[in-house]
Scaffold this active site. Sequence first.
Site, short mmCIF file in Angstrom:
data_model
loop_
_atom_site.label_atom_id
_atom_site.label_comp_id
_atom_site.label_asym_id
_atom_site.label_seq_id
_atom_site.Cartn_x
_atom_site.Cartn_y
_atom_site.Cartn_z
N HIS A 105 4.02 -2.06 3.27
CA HIS A 105 3.81 -0.59 2.64
C HIS A 105 5.24 -0.08 1.57
CE1 HIS A 105 0.79 -0.41 5.78
NE2 HIS A 105 0.23 0.44 4.87
N ASP A 148 0.88 -1.17 -0.03
CA ASP A 148 0.04 0.08 -0.08
C ASP A 148 0.90 1.38 0.04
OD1 ASP A 148 -1.90 -1.88 0.37
OD2 ASP A 148 -3.00 -0.93 2.21
N HIS A 160 -6.24 3.23 -3.55
CA HIS A 160 -6.26 3.29 -2.38
C HIS A 160 -6.42 4.97 -1.91
CE1 HIS A 160 -4.79 1.99 1.53
NE2 HIS A 160 -3.67 2.86 1.62
N HIS A 183 -5.37 9.70 0.97
CA HIS A 183 -5.15 8.82 1.77
C HIS A 183 -5.68 9.34 3.23
CE1 HIS A 183 -2.84 5.84 4.46
NE2 HIS A 183 -2.94 5.15 3.29
#
Length: 278
Positions: free
Chosen positions: A227, A83, A133, A137
């Site tokens: 990540h 991510d 995503h 964010h």
Amino acid sequence: MKHPRAHAWKAAAATAVCGAAVAGLRTARGHPVRSAPTLAAAGAGLAAGGLMAYEWLTPRSWLYGPVFWHARTSERVVALTFDDGPCHPYTGHLLEILDREGIRATFFQVGNNVRREPNLAAEVASQHEVGNHTFTHPHLTWSRPGTVREELLRGQEAIHDATGTLPQLFRVPHGWYGPQVISVAEELGMRCVGWSVMAWDWDRPPTDVIQRRILHGVGPGGVTLLHDGQDTDAFPKADRSHTVAAVSDIISSLKANGYGFLTLPELMDLDARERQSK
Ligand SMILES: [Zn+2]
């Protein structure tokens, strides 16, 4: 297709409200608080309310709609997911490792980061699966549907502009789905995704801790969360050196234990096949 549980949360809400109301009414009418029917009504109300709150927040939501977080299989396969990218230089390093290992993974990209590094985003998409995503964010757990829609659409637009692909997967930032997030994602043609094991690598724990957390928690059909970026930050504020350093050994250990690697859509297909065969 309408999710079969699309209205289940309404039954839970009705139970919560009715349970509380019955318990309150009985108490107001002079029944003892500790009488069995009053306690049962209050208990049912509390349980339903608790379930609703839990399901609102969990990355494995069930009540408000489907969030895919693992495949129900005994086959030794996992989906690696990353991510918050793309983020130079970490995403590039990961691409090299995955290429060397012959593994395709799934990257949930942040639209803002894709705008900053469109070529890196395109390189990821040329070899791996890409999911949305959001654009900035944010925490969407309590956001209005309009805000959710704008974040998701801006993310789609940025990813499509850079890569030519329109994601069909979505993972909410920070992991907390609300029902409105799930329904907006579905309206926009995206399936929501959670995970089965993560390493809290955003806190930059040592490399061996990241490895241990993933390898201890992973199982057949699992979805790992790591990540390659950090929110909308760029290098050097975003530092994913520990994660990148952990990935090679994680892959080697999984391979040594007989694991194969699938993208998320492949893992979803496997899950669907296994369900059909039961
Ligand atoms: Zn994130």
